[in-house]
Design a protein around this motif. Structure first.
Motif, PDB file in Angstrom:
ATOM      1  N   ILE A   6       0.845  -1.250   0.144  1.00 36.12           N
ATOM      2  CA  ILE A   6      -0.003  -0.064  -0.079  1.00 36.12           C
ATOM      3  C   ILE A   6       0.973   1.304   0.018  1.00 36.12           C
ATOM      4  O   ILE A   6       0.773   2.188  -0.656  1.00 36.12           O
ATOM      5  N   GLY A   7       1.852   1.393   0.826  1.00 35.28           N
ATOM      6  CA  GLY A   7       2.879   2.549   0.977  1.00 35.28           C
ATOM      7  C   GLY A   7       3.508   2.796  -0.493  1.00 35.28           C
ATOM      8  O   GLY A   7       3.466   3.793  -0.818  1.00 35.28           O
ATOM      9  N   GLU A   8       3.837   1.640  -1.156  1.00 38.57           N
ATOM     10  CA  GLU A   8       4.652   1.764  -2.402  1.00 38.57           C
ATOM     11  C   GLU A   8       3.620   2.421  -3.355  1.00 38.57           C
ATOM     12  O   GLU A   8       3.940   3.256  -4.089  1.00 38.57           O
ATOM     13  N   VAL A   9       2.301   1.862  -3.689  1.00 36.45           N
ATOM     14  CA  VAL A   9       1.313   2.260  -4.449  1.00 36.45           C
ATOM     15  C   VAL A   9       1.133   3.726  -4.258  1.00 36.45           C
ATOM     16  O   VAL A   9       1.023   4.396  -5.346  1.00 36.45           O
ATOM     17  N   PHE A  10       0.825   4.007  -2.836  1.00 36.03           N
ATOM     18  CA  PHE A  10       0.388   5.329  -2.792  1.00 36.03           C
ATOM     19  C   PHE A  10       1.595   6.500  -2.772  1.00 36.03           C
ATOM     20  O   PHE A  10       1.337   7.734  -3.383  1.00 36.03           O
ATOM     21  N   ARG A  11       2.969   6.191  -2.623  1.00 37.91           N
ATOM     22  CA  ARG A  11       3.770   7.034  -2.793  1.00 37.91           C
ATOM     23  C   ARG A  11       4.211   7.090  -4.314  1.00 37.91           C
ATOM     24  O   ARG A  11       4.379   8.104  -4.932  1.00 37.91           O
ATOM     25  N   GLU A  12       4.098   5.816  -5.090  1.00 38.45           N
ATOM     26  CA  GLU A  12       4.285   6.028  -6.619  1.00 38.45           C
ATOM     27  C   GLU A  12       3.318   6.808  -7.361  1.00 38.45           C
ATOM     28  O   GLU A  12       3.521   7.403  -8.394  1.00 38.45           O
ATOM     29  N   ASN A  13       2.100   6.860  -6.752  1.00 38.52           N
ATOM     30  CA  ASN A  13       1.049   7.642  -7.139  1.00 38.52           C
ATOM     31  C   ASN A  13       0.688   8.877  -6.644  1.00 38.52           C
ATOM     32  O   ASN A  13      -0.424   9.624  -6.848  1.00 38.52           O
ATOM     33  N   LEU A 118       9.611 -14.203   0.672  1.00 39.37           N
ATOM     34  CA  LEU A 118       8.431 -14.327   1.460  1.00 39.37           C
ATOM     35  C   LEU A 118       7.549 -14.936   0.336  1.00 39.37           C
ATOM     36  O   LEU A 118       7.117 -14.641  -0.952  1.00 39.37           O
ATOM     37  N   PRO A 119       6.447 -15.775   0.841  1.00 38.55           N
ATOM     38  CA  PRO A 119       5.597 -16.520   0.215  1.00 38.55           C
ATOM     39  C   PRO A 119       4.269 -15.441  -0.195  1.00 38.55           C
ATOM     40  O   PRO A 119       3.993 -14.563   0.827  1.00 38.55           O
ATOM     41  N   GLY A 120       3.528 -15.637  -1.113  1.00 37.85           N
ATOM     42  CA  GLY A 120       2.327 -15.188  -1.387  1.00 37.85           C
ATOM     43  C   GLY A 120       2.426 -13.631  -2.092  1.00 37.85           C
ATOM     44  O   GLY A 120       3.558 -13.364  -2.281  1.00 37.85           O
ATOM     45  N   MET A 121       1.301 -12.992  -2.525  1.00 36.61           N
ATOM     46  CA  MET A 121       1.379 -11.800  -3.404  1.00 36.61           C
ATOM     47  C   MET A 121       0.400 -10.862  -3.007  1.00 36.61           C
ATOM     48  O   MET A 121      -0.765 -11.370  -2.163  1.00 36.61           O
ATOM     49  N   VAL A 122       0.214  -9.694  -2.986  1.00 34.81           N
ATOM     50  CA  VAL A 122      -0.749  -8.681  -2.824  1.00 34.81           C
ATOM     51  C   VAL A 122      -0.973  -7.921  -4.030  1.00 34.81           C
ATOM     52  O   VAL A 122      -0.092  -7.680  -4.761  1.00 34.81           O
ATOM     53  N   THR A 123      -2.347  -8.053  -4.308  1.00 36.08           N
ATOM     54  CA  THR A 123      -2.779  -7.057  -5.334  1.00 36.08           C
ATOM     55  C   THR A 123      -3.641  -6.024  -4.973  1.00 36.08           C
ATOM     56  O   THR A 123      -4.458  -6.046  -4.217  1.00 36.08           O
ATOM     57  N   ILE A 124      -3.143  -4.792  -5.444  1.00 37.00           N
ATOM     58  CA  ILE A 124      -3.697  -3.473  -5.009  1.00 37.00           C
ATOM     59  C   ILE A 124      -4.367  -2.724  -5.978  1.00 37.00           C
ATOM     60  O   ILE A 124      -3.695  -2.712  -6.916  1.00 37.00           O
ATOM     61  N   ALA A 125      -5.562  -2.207  -6.019  1.00 35.39           N
ATOM     62  CA  ALA A 125      -6.194  -1.278  -6.934  1.00 35.39           C
ATOM     63  C   ALA A 125      -6.719  -0.188  -6.019  1.00 35.39           C
ATOM     64  O   ALA A 125      -7.252  -0.608  -5.056  1.00 35.39           O
ATOM     65  N   VAL A 126      -6.675   0.956  -6.529  1.00 38.96           N
ATOM     66  CA  VAL A 126      -7.451   2.142  -5.689  1.00 38.96           C
ATOM     67  C   VAL A 126      -8.348   3.070  -6.458  1.00 38.96           C
ATOM     68  O   VAL A 126      -8.530   3.380  -7.934  1.00 38.96           O
ATOM     69  N   ALA A 127      -9.592   2.972  -5.864  1.00 43.91           N
ATOM     70  CA  ALA A 127     -10.798   3.564  -6.482  1.00 43.91           C
ATOM     71  C   ALA A 127     -11.251   4.712  -5.753  1.00 43.91           C
ATOM     72  O   ALA A 127     -10.749   4.735  -4.484  1.00 43.91           O
ATOM     73  N   GLN A 128     -11.832   5.742  -6.424  1.00 43.42           N
ATOM     74  CA  GLN A 128     -12.146   7.051  -5.527  1.00 43.42           C
ATOM     75  C   GLN A 128     -13.493   7.293  -6.066  1.00 43.42           C
ATOM     76  O   GLN A 128     -13.936   7.290  -7.056  1.00 43.42           O
TER      77      GLN A 128
END
Length: 131
Positions: A6-13, A118-128
């Motif tokens: 989440i932090g990475e997505v929010f910083r990048e955008n 680390l195992p697993g993945m996280v998928t993030i999308a942001v809507a407003q």
């Protein structure tokens, strides 16, 4: 890993993390410990949606692989749009109508994260929700 993604997505955008109103996903993830802990830690809600609802939402990056696994070609984008909208779901014996309000914008299409080692993945999308 979820908070880092989440932090990475929010910083990048150039988005403010304190503007997050809540989280959304598919029903089958409603008991996922990491997600529940994040919601509790940040005092934010978790909305979940069944795959048949998510599959009715038009998204820019559908995945047939995801569709075969969970019954909808979009989880992150569709759930984000549903949660941010004045979501209406009407079902009868003859019709199923999904209406995602016009006042909603997908700000960030799905981003998939995994951390080396680390195992697993996280998928993030942001809507407003637009005012």
């Amino acid at each position: 890993m979820i908070e880092r993604a989440i932090g990475e997505v929010f910083r990048e955008n150039q988005l403010a993390e304190n503007a997050i109103a809540g989280f959304a996903t598919i029903n089958s993830k409603s008991e996922e410990l990491g997600l529940l802990e994040l919601c509790q830690h940040q005092n934010l809600f978790l909305k979940t949606f069944p795959p048949d609802v998510l599959s009715q939402v038009c998204v820019p990056k559908p995945s047939q692989v995801v569709g075969k696994k969970v019954g909808t070609c979009s989880v992150a984008e569709a759930a984000a749009l549903c949660a941010a909208s004045n979501f209406t779901f009407v079902e009868s014996s003859q019709i199923m109508v999904i209406s995602v309000g016009l006042g909603v914008k997908l700000v960030v299409p799905k981003q998939i994260f995994s951390l080396e080692g680390l195992p697993g993945m996280v998928t993030i999308a942001v809507a407003q929700a637009l005012s």
